[in-house]
Write a protein that holds these residues in place. Structure first.
Motif, PDB file in Angstrom:
ATOM      1  N   ARG A  52       0.848  -1.195   0.000  1.00  0.00           N
ATOM      2  CA  ARG A  52       0.000   0.000   0.000  1.00  0.00           C
ATOM      3  C   ARG A  52       0.881   1.240   0.000  1.00  0.00           C
ATOM      4  N   MET A  53       0.528   2.206  -0.795  1.00  0.00           N
ATOM      5  CA  MET A  53       1.361   3.387  -0.949  1.00  0.00           C
ATOM      6  C   MET A  53       0.520   4.655  -0.901  1.00  0.00           C
ATOM      7  N   GLU A  54       1.225   5.776  -0.720  1.00  0.00           N
ATOM      8  CA  GLU A  54       0.642   7.109  -0.851  1.00  0.00           C
ATOM      9  C   GLU A  54       1.456   7.865  -1.884  1.00  0.00           C
ATOM     10  N   VAL A  55       0.902   8.956  -2.366  1.00  0.00           N
ATOM     11  CA  VAL A  55       1.614   9.727  -3.393  1.00  0.00           C
ATOM     12  C   VAL A  55       2.948  10.230  -2.836  1.00  0.00           C
ATOM     13  N   GLY A  56       3.952  10.261  -3.707  1.00  0.00           N
ATOM     14  CA  GLY A  56       5.239  10.834  -3.339  1.00  0.00           C
ATOM     15  C   GLY A  56       6.145   9.950  -2.515  1.00  0.00           C
ATOM     16  N   GLN A  57       5.718   8.733  -2.163  1.00  0.00           N
ATOM     17  CA  GLN A  57       6.564   7.873  -1.345  1.00  0.00           C
ATOM     18  C   GLN A  57       7.666   7.221  -2.181  1.00  0.00           C
ATOM     19  N   TYR A  58       8.619   6.585  -1.496  1.00  0.00           N
ATOM     20  CA  TYR A  58       9.721   5.939  -2.212  1.00  0.00           C
ATOM     21  C   TYR A  58       9.968   4.552  -1.624  1.00  0.00           C
ATOM     22  N   ILE A  59      10.685   3.740  -2.387  1.00  0.00           N
ATOM     23  CA  ILE A  59      11.039   2.383  -1.957  1.00  0.00           C
ATOM     24  C   ILE A  59      12.536   2.174  -2.153  1.00  0.00           C
ATOM     25  N   TRP A  63      21.167  -1.677  -1.869  1.00  0.00           N
ATOM     26  CA  TRP A  63      19.783  -1.235  -1.959  1.00  0.00           C
ATOM     27  C   TRP A  63      19.784   0.242  -2.350  1.00  0.00           C
ATOM     28  N   HIS A  64      18.994   0.579  -3.363  1.00  0.00           N
ATOM     29  CA  HIS A  64      18.963   1.956  -3.852  1.00  0.00           C
ATOM     30  C   HIS A  64      17.548   2.528  -3.772  1.00  0.00           C
ATOM     31  N   PRO A  65      17.426   3.806  -3.364  1.00  0.00           N
ATOM     32  CA  PRO A  65      16.094   4.418  -3.226  1.00  0.00           C
ATOM     33  C   PRO A  65      15.563   4.952  -4.560  1.00  0.00           C
ATOM     34  N   PHE A  66      14.277   4.707  -4.814  1.00  0.00           N
ATOM     35  CA  PHE A  66      13.611   5.237  -6.007  1.00  0.00           C
ATOM     36  C   PHE A  66      12.206   5.698  -5.629  1.00  0.00           C
ATOM     37  N   THR A  67      11.828   6.856  -6.135  1.00  0.00           N
ATOM     38  CA  THR A  67      10.490   7.378  -5.877  1.00  0.00           C
ATOM     39  C   THR A  67       9.474   6.595  -6.702  1.00  0.00           C
ATOM     40  N   LEU A  68       8.333   6.332  -6.091  1.00  0.00           N
ATOM     41  CA  LEU A  68       7.246   5.644  -6.798  1.00  0.00           C
ATOM     42  C   LEU A  68       6.590   6.610  -7.774  1.00  0.00           C
ATOM     43  N   THR A  69       6.411   6.152  -9.006  1.00  0.00           N
ATOM     44  CA  THR A  69       5.790   6.997 -10.037  1.00  0.00           C
ATOM     45  C   THR A  69       4.345   6.597 -10.312  1.00  0.00           C
ATOM     46  N   SER A  70       3.880   5.548  -9.671  1.00  0.00           N
ATOM     47  CA  SER A  70       2.489   5.122  -9.846  1.00  0.00           C
ATOM     48  C   SER A  70       1.602   5.865  -8.849  1.00  0.00           C
ATOM     49  N   ALA A  71       0.292   5.766  -9.070  1.00  0.00           N
ATOM     50  CA  ALA A  71      -0.681   6.378  -8.167  1.00  0.00           C
ATOM     51  C   ALA A  71      -1.234   5.313  -7.226  1.00  0.00           C
ATOM     52  N   SER A  94       5.091   1.427  -9.604  1.00  0.00           N
ATOM     53  CA  SER A  94       6.133   1.558 -10.624  1.00  0.00           C
ATOM     54  C   SER A  94       7.220   2.526 -10.179  1.00  0.00           C
ATOM     55  N   ILE A  95       8.392   2.354 -10.784  1.00  0.00           N
ATOM     56  CA  ILE A  95       9.510   3.272 -10.593  1.00  0.00           C
ATOM     57  C   ILE A  95      10.136   3.545 -11.960  1.00  0.00           C
ATOM     58  N   HIS A  96      10.766   4.689 -12.084  1.00  0.00           N
ATOM     59  CA  HIS A  96      11.521   5.034 -13.290  1.00  0.00           C
ATOM     60  C   HIS A  96      12.984   5.195 -12.890  1.00  0.00           C
ATOM     61  N   ILE A  97      13.866   4.504 -13.589  1.00  0.00           N
ATOM     62  CA  ILE A  97      15.279   4.462 -13.218  1.00  0.00           C
ATOM     63  C   ILE A  97      16.115   5.040 -14.356  1.00  0.00           C
ATOM     64  N   ILE A 106      15.286  13.708 -13.633  1.00  0.00           N
ATOM     65  CA  ILE A 106      14.561  12.536 -13.146  1.00  0.00           C
ATOM     66  C   ILE A 106      13.855  12.846 -11.828  1.00  0.00           C
ATOM     67  N   GLY A 107      14.151  14.033 -11.253  1.00  0.00           N
ATOM     68  CA  GLY A 107      13.484  14.476 -10.033  1.00  0.00           C
ATOM     69  C   GLY A 107      12.002  14.719 -10.208  1.00  0.00           C
ATOM     70  N   VAL A 108      11.502  14.523 -11.417  1.00  0.00           N
ATOM     71  CA  VAL A 108      10.066  14.680 -11.666  1.00  0.00           C
ATOM     72  C   VAL A 108       9.270  13.479 -11.147  1.00  0.00           C
ATOM     73  N   THR A 109       9.940  12.384 -10.805  1.00  0.00           N
ATOM     74  CA  THR A 109       9.231  11.135 -10.506  1.00  0.00           C
ATOM     75  C   THR A 109       8.184  11.227  -9.388  1.00  0.00           C
ATOM     76  N   PRO A 110       8.441  11.917  -8.252  1.00  0.00           N
ATOM     77  CA  PRO A 110       7.375  11.962  -7.237  1.00  0.00           C
ATOM     78  C   PRO A 110       6.133  12.685  -7.724  1.00  0.00           C
ATOM     79  N   PHE A 111       6.311  13.599  -8.670  1.00  0.00           N
ATOM     80  CA  PHE A 111       5.170  14.370  -9.158  1.00  0.00           C
ATOM     81  C   PHE A 111       4.385  13.596 -10.209  1.00  0.00           C
ATOM     82  N   ALA A 112       5.028  12.566 -10.792  1.00  0.00           N
ATOM     83  CA  ALA A 112       4.283  11.671 -11.678  1.00  0.00           C
ATOM     84  C   ALA A 112       3.199  10.966 -10.878  1.00  0.00           C
ATOM     85  N   SER A 113       3.560  10.512  -9.675  1.00  0.00           N
ATOM     86  CA  SER A 113       2.595   9.857  -8.803  1.00  0.00           C
ATOM     87  C   SER A 113       1.461  10.806  -8.427  1.00  0.00           C
ATOM     88  N   ILE A 114       1.805  12.031  -8.098  1.00  0.00           N
ATOM     89  CA  ILE A 114       0.805  13.025  -7.689  1.00  0.00           C
ATOM     90  C   ILE A 114      -0.138  13.350  -8.840  1.00  0.00           C
TER      91      ILE A 114
END
Length: 564
Positions: free
Chosen positions: A318-325, A337-345, A352-355, A405-413
């Motif tokens: 379960r996720m919320e907008v703007g979170q990362y994994i 282990w590398h951090p990536f912002t979730l781009t899905s809603a 999803s993530i974009h790398i 690529i810093g746009v990724t959290p806003f893709a989720s939003i």
């Protein structure tokens, strides 16, 4: 201006409390070891270096207790969730976790330097007192071990012993060297340049914290630094009896002729770090358990500019907008282990993530997924974890600023907004979003175009075409791109992106942008969200400060930045 003062007042209060505790601990224990009568004889040998070493040790323990807390990501996510109904100012302090972590780390480095230098002076004075034959109090105290092996104040018992020998053959000396080397490696490998260009170096050296804490707990157990025992103080108090140690006759019958007894200072580091270490161990166990849960990669998309999109599913995720994994690929490395912002809603049935290719690990991951193999490489996922972007829907007006690529959290939003419009969600508090994307090359725009085009169409169909205003800035271009744009300037859609809004060549004039938002929303609370470099963060923070009204009833800008 008003919210800026409140935020900075609160941050300053937290910082002042931390700094105040450090100053109190250092001052209190410096005066304690500099004046307490139990250490009268110890000071006779070591002088003020005793107080410097012990005071810095107490502050080292305090900051070692704090250093792990800001990186307990599950704890921070839990606090963010429980503080969802708290004041915005209180929640925003959690976004400074890495800043505080770095501040504590640099303080540890400084205190370690003070502690090490003080003990080098101590060892030199121990050595000098052992070799002294002048009959001074320090020399007499250093020879007490000759009368009884159990009674000693100076840990150096031989004239042939060197400072280097003590440093590398005793538990305090050896653990001190190991702790210092581990700290040096962790601090130097944490610089921006290393983290950006050699993340693996940063990742592996940072795990030296295990050695640091193990060494810290063991460091004081030998008890080389000693003080006079309470029982001995009652019998031969130094104020009464110090003179007799230096000028004692062989047939002395005075009460003070008895040799004072000394005891070690008990090791206390474990008491300071036990609770945070146990908390961190629980955190890691939880993360390992979650990482072992099966992840299914349902779709792989290779976008232009070497950007890989992975769509995945995981039971109970379960996720919320703007979170990362955090993502691990065992085929590449079992430990990284590398951090990536979730781009899905949150509304989608996958995450999803974009790398982007930026370093050895990401390059190898992209190459691994590009190879046509019968089976997908196994992916492990830990998270999700909360960020500042979770609060975006708490604002009436939001300004989203992404760089590359810093746009990724806003893709989720933006995706979530699209779904909210699809479902005619009436609970959406946000009334207006301004989206700014800064890119160096045109290829970076490509993977995000479809989402923006869909949003344009959906908002027009819903009668809310003005809900989203986006501005795309191309910060790097050549003459061929500029000529092509000039030739097709009058077309309805943008030449670079194919969208209705035209791409702007250059960087935003932030004062103009903020002034326009402030004029359009004179009584709104505006959340400014950035995922981008530090220089841009300073510029936006300054603009938030300048354009926020002193009147709390008028426009207020709140700055929020993504931190991993």
């Amino acid at each position: 201006m008003g919210n800026w003062l409140v935020n900075h007042w609160f941050s300053a209060t937290v910082l002042a409390a931390w700094l105040g505790i450090n100053i109190f601990l250092f001052t209190y224990y410096f005066l304690f070891f500099d004046r307490d009568e139990r250490y009268f004889y110890t000071r006779a040998i070591l002088g003020s270096a005793l107080a410097w070493a012990r005071a810095s040790a107490k502050c080292l323990n305090f900051n070692s207790m704090l250093i792990l807390l800001p990186v307990c990501r599950n704890l921070l996510s839990f606090l963010r969730g429980t503080c969802s109904c708290c004041r915005r100012t209180l929640r925003k302090q959690l976004d400074h976790n890495l800043t505080f972590h770095k501040l504590v780390a640099y303080t540890l480095a400084l205190l370690t330097a003070v502690h090490t230098i003080a003990h080098l002076f101590n060892l030199e004075r121990y050595n000098h007192s052992q070799q002294a034959t002048d009959g001074s109090l320090a020399a007499v105290l250093s020879k007490i071990h000759l009368q009884s092996r159990d009674k000693w104040l100076n840990p150096i018992h031989s004239n042939q012993t060197t400072v280097e020998y003590v440093a590398f053959t005793t538990i305090p000396g050896l653990t001190g060297v190991i702790i210092t080397l581990a700290l040096i490696l962790m601090v130097t490998s944490s610089t921006e340049f290393i983290r950006r260009n050699y993340f693996e170096v940063f990742w592996y050296t940072h795990h030296l914290f295990l050695i640091y804490f193990a060494g810290l707990v063991i460091h004081g157990i030998a008890g080389l630094v000693r003080g006079q025992t309470e029982e001995s103080m009652e019998e031969v108090h130094p104020h009464r009896c110090a003179h007799y140690l230096v000028h004692k006759d062989e047939d002395c019958s005075h009460d003070c002729c008895k040799v004072p007894e000394f005891g070690s200072i008990p090791a206390e580091s474990w008491k300071w770090v036990l609770a945070p270490v146990l908390l961190y161990i629980f955190e890691r166990i939880l993360r390992i358990w979650r990482a072992q849960q099966k992840v299914v990669v349902t779709k792989v998309v290779m976008h232009p500019a070497r950007v890989l999109e992975l769509q995945m599913q995981k039971k109970g995720f379960r996720m919320e907008v703007g979170q990362y994994i955090f993502v691990n690929c065992p085929a590449i490395s079992l430990l990284e282990w590398h951090p990536f912002t979730l781009t899905s809603a949150p509304e989608e049935d996958f995450f999803s993530i974009h790398i982007r290719a930026a370093g050895d690990w990401t390059e190898r991951l992209i190459d691994t997924f590009q190879q046509q193999k019968p089976e997908m490489p196994r992916i492990e996922v830990d998270g999700p974890f909360g960020t500042a972007s979770e609060d975006v829907f708490q604002y009436e007006v939001a300004m989203l600023v992404g760089a590359g690529i810093g746009v990724t959290p806003f893709a989720s939003i933006l995706k979530s907004i699209w779904y909210k419009f699809q479902q005619a969600d009436q609970t959406l508090k946000t009334k207006k979003i301004y989206f700014y994307w800064l890119c160096r090359d045109t290829g970076a725009f490509a993977w995000f175009n479809d989402l923006l085009a869909s949003l344009e169409q959906k908002m027009a169909e819903s009668g809310k075409a003005d809900f989203l205003t986006y501005r795309l800035f191309l910060t790097g271009w050549d003459t061929s791109i500029a000529n092509n744009v000039a030739l097709r300037f009058d077309t309805a859609t943008d030449t670079v992106t194919g969208l209705r809004h035209k791409t702007i060549f250059g960087r935003p004039m932030w004062n103009n942008e903020f002034a326009a938002v402030a004029a359009a929303h004179p009584r709104s609370v505006v959340g400014v969200f950035l995922c981008g470099p530090g220089a841009l963060a300073k510029s936006l923070q300054k603009s938030c400060h300048q354009h926020s009204s002193l009147d709390p009833r008028k426009v207020q800008f709140y700055f929020n930045k993504e931190n991993f």
